[in-house]
Design an enzyme around this catalytic site. Structure first.
Site, PDB file in Angstrom:
ATOM      1  N   LYS A  72      -2.904   5.935  -4.340  1.00 52.77           N
ATOM      2  CA  LYS A  72      -4.007   6.836  -4.013  1.00 52.77           C
ATOM      3  C   LYS A  72      -3.854   8.174  -4.727  1.00 52.77           C
ATOM      4  CE  LYS A  72      -3.654   4.832   0.621  1.00 52.77           C
ATOM      5  NZ  LYS A  72      -2.231   4.442   0.621  1.00 52.77           N
ATOM      6  N   TYR A 114       3.170   9.922  -0.390  1.00 48.84           N
ATOM      7  CA  TYR A 114       4.248   9.280   0.367  1.00 48.84           C
ATOM      8  C   TYR A 114       5.606   9.528  -0.299  1.00 48.84           C
ATOM      9  CZ  TYR A 114       0.435   6.501   2.480  1.00 48.84           C
ATOM     10  OH  TYR A 114      -0.717   6.088   3.103  1.00 48.84           O
ATOM     11  N   LYS A 141       3.117  -0.960   9.144  1.00 46.13           N
ATOM     12  CA  LYS A 141       4.345  -0.481   8.501  1.00 46.13           C
ATOM     13  C   LYS A 141       5.513  -0.622   9.454  1.00 46.13           C
ATOM     14  CE  LYS A 141       7.208   3.337   8.400  1.00 46.13           C
ATOM     15  NZ  LYS A 141       7.566   4.408   9.354  1.00 46.13           N
ATOM     16  N   SER A 142       6.648  -1.061   8.938  1.00 46.86           N
ATOM     17  CA  SER A 142       7.912  -1.041   9.656  1.00 46.86           C
ATOM     18  C   SER A 142       9.020  -1.013   8.617  1.00 46.86           C
ATOM     19  CB  SER A 142       8.070  -2.271  10.551  1.00 46.86           C
ATOM     20  OG  SER A 142       9.350  -2.252  11.173  1.00 46.86           O
ATOM     21  N   VAL A 143      10.168  -0.460   8.990  1.00 48.99           N
ATOM     22  CA  VAL A 143      11.325  -0.509   8.090  1.00 48.99           C
ATOM     23  C   VAL A 143      12.370  -1.482   8.618  1.00 48.99           C
ATOM     24  CG1 VAL A 143      10.966   1.826   7.215  1.00 48.99           C
ATOM     25  CG2 VAL A 143      12.427   1.471   9.230  1.00 48.99           C
ATOM     26  N   LEU A 170      -1.456   0.013  14.531  1.00 46.48           N
ATOM     27  CA  LEU A 170      -0.774  -0.204  15.800  1.00 46.48           C
ATOM     28  C   LEU A 170      -0.686   1.078  16.624  1.00 46.48           C
ATOM     29  CD1 LEU A 170       2.118  -2.501  14.500  1.00 46.48           C
ATOM     30  CD2 LEU A 170      -0.094  -3.182  15.445  1.00 46.48           C
ATOM     31  N   ARG A 194      10.822  -6.726  12.486  1.00 51.00           N
ATOM     32  CA  ARG A 194       9.431  -6.359  12.784  1.00 51.00           C
ATOM     33  C   ARG A 194       8.517  -6.625  11.596  1.00 51.00           C
ATOM     34  NH1 ARG A 194       9.807  -0.935  16.554  1.00 51.00           N
ATOM     35  NH2 ARG A 194      10.597  -2.012  18.419  1.00 51.00           N
ATOM     36  N   ASN A 219       5.371  -8.890  12.338  1.00 54.96           N
ATOM     37  CA  ASN A 219       3.994  -8.535  11.982  1.00 54.96           C
ATOM     38  C   ASN A 219       3.360  -9.620  11.127  1.00 54.96           C
ATOM     39  OD1 ASN A 219       4.294  -6.123  13.354  1.00 54.96           O
ATOM     40  ND2 ASN A 219       4.687  -4.900  11.526  1.00 54.96           N
ATOM     41  N   ILE A 266      -2.729  -2.966   7.332  1.00 53.74           N
ATOM     42  CA  ILE A 266      -1.479  -2.661   6.616  1.00 53.74           C
ATOM     43  C   ILE A 266      -0.445  -2.057   7.570  1.00 53.74           C
ATOM     44  CG2 ILE A 266      -2.317  -2.512   4.247  1.00 53.74           C
ATOM     45  CD1 ILE A 266      -2.793   0.507   4.722  1.00 53.74           C
ATOM     46  N   ASP A 285       0.843  -1.196   0.000  1.00 50.37           N
ATOM     47  CA  ASP A 285       0.000   0.000   0.000  1.00 50.37           C
ATOM     48  C   ASP A 285       0.882   1.250   0.000  1.00 50.37           C
ATOM     49  OD1 ASP A 285      -2.984   1.083   0.869  1.00 50.37           O
ATOM     50  OD2 ASP A 285      -1.375   2.283   1.765  1.00 50.37           O
ATOM     51  N   HIS A 321      -7.615   9.559  -1.495  1.00 55.37           N
ATOM     52  CA  HIS A 321      -6.854   9.539  -0.246  1.00 55.37           C
ATOM     53  C   HIS A 321      -7.596  10.205   0.915  1.00 55.37           C
ATOM     54  CE1 HIS A 321      -2.433   9.215   1.203  1.00 55.37           C
ATOM     55  NE2 HIS A 321      -3.266   8.961   2.184  1.00 55.37           N
TER      56      HIS A 321
END
Length: 278
Positions: free
Chosen positions: A76, A51, A233-235, A191, A239, A243, A231, A46, A109
């Protein structure tokens, strides 16, 4: 490898219920993190124009050995691009950055109620779907009233509504309306956007019941149990994988009810009913 359950839209297409979001992921990092997500098992990515990482996501898609039909890609139309012709042009630009021939899901969006262009924007999405360049169309941050308005104006029901949703903001009334119209509910900031939700004692106590589970996994499992598309998110690779492993966690009805009881209306992001920003 664990695979995500598929959710069927009102147009007959399907979406992996657990996806990977790239909000606040820098473009140069997006190729790496999306690649890690693909390796972990995610197939649903997503992104969004605002972004600033559609090109990075596109590079990850191009570098992947996965068949395109096994991927589910969402982007979006941004607020400044709302309007019929503007949306069509914005879509072309997003597709060029992503390097795709077709898109799985295109979303409005934000509602932008004062701008008042969302009906015309929705009509553009309907046209894009008819052209075959987008498989499914939906919205983000829409209220019950706005959902009803675009349905009445076009006869086309969005496949989903993506909104801020987490245990402190369960969106029960909105989800009830969506369920009546077969609109799927997609949770962003699932989260709690790092605002302390995962430190909640109730979530920690529930996590302790399940061998090795984390509060984040408990919250993702709660979303999945409610039927939400989610959805996170982590970089961080660990993690991203953590998830994904939430797919294997099945909460008891008692624990789901305990998490439901945390809903107190706390919103960490903007209110779609009143927010207008470029």
């Amino acid at each position: 490898m664990t695979t995500s359950p598929l959710v069927t839209f009102n147009d007959g297409n399907t979406i992996p219920q657990l996806g990977y979001g790239v909000w606040r992921v820098e473009d140069e990092l997006a190729e790496k993190t999306v690649g890690m997500a693909f390796e972990a098992g995610y197939r649903h990515i997503d992104t969004a124009k605002i972004y600033g990482n559609e090109a990075g996501v596109g590079r990850a898609i191009a570098a992947s050995s996965l068949p395109r039909e096994d991927m589910f890609i969402t982007t979006k139309v941004w607020n400044a691009d709302q309007g019929y012709e503007e949306t069509l042009a914005a879509f072309d630009a997003s597709m060029e950055r992503l390097g795709l021939e077709y898109l799985d899901l295109y979303l409005i969006h934000w509602l932008q109620p004062k701008q008042g262009k969302y009906v015309d924007t929705w009509k553009a999405l309907v046209e894009l779907q008819k052209s075959g360049r987008v498989k499914s169309i939906g919205v983000c941050n829409f209220t019950v009233e706005a959902l009803q308005e675009i349905i009445d104006a076009t006869g086309v029901v969005p496949v989903l509504n993506q909104v801020e949703t987490h245990p402190y903001l369960a969106q029960t009334e909105l989800r009830e309306f969506e369920a009546k119209h077969n609109i799927k509910h997609e949770s962003y900031s699932p989260l709690g956007s790092g605002q302390g939700l995962l430190d909640d004692a109730v979530l920690k106590d529930i996590a302790a019941k399940y061998d090795g589970a984390t509060p984040a996994q408990v919250v993702i499992a709660w979303h999945l149990a409610l039927g939400n598309i989610v959805i996170p998110k982590s970089v961080t690779e660990s993690r991203i994988r953590e998830n994904w492993a939430a797919l294997d966690l099945k909460l008891s009805d008692e624990d789901i009810q305990a998490i439901n009881a945390l809903d107190n209306g706390t919103r960490f992001g903007a209110d779609p009913a009143t927010s207008d920003f470029a």
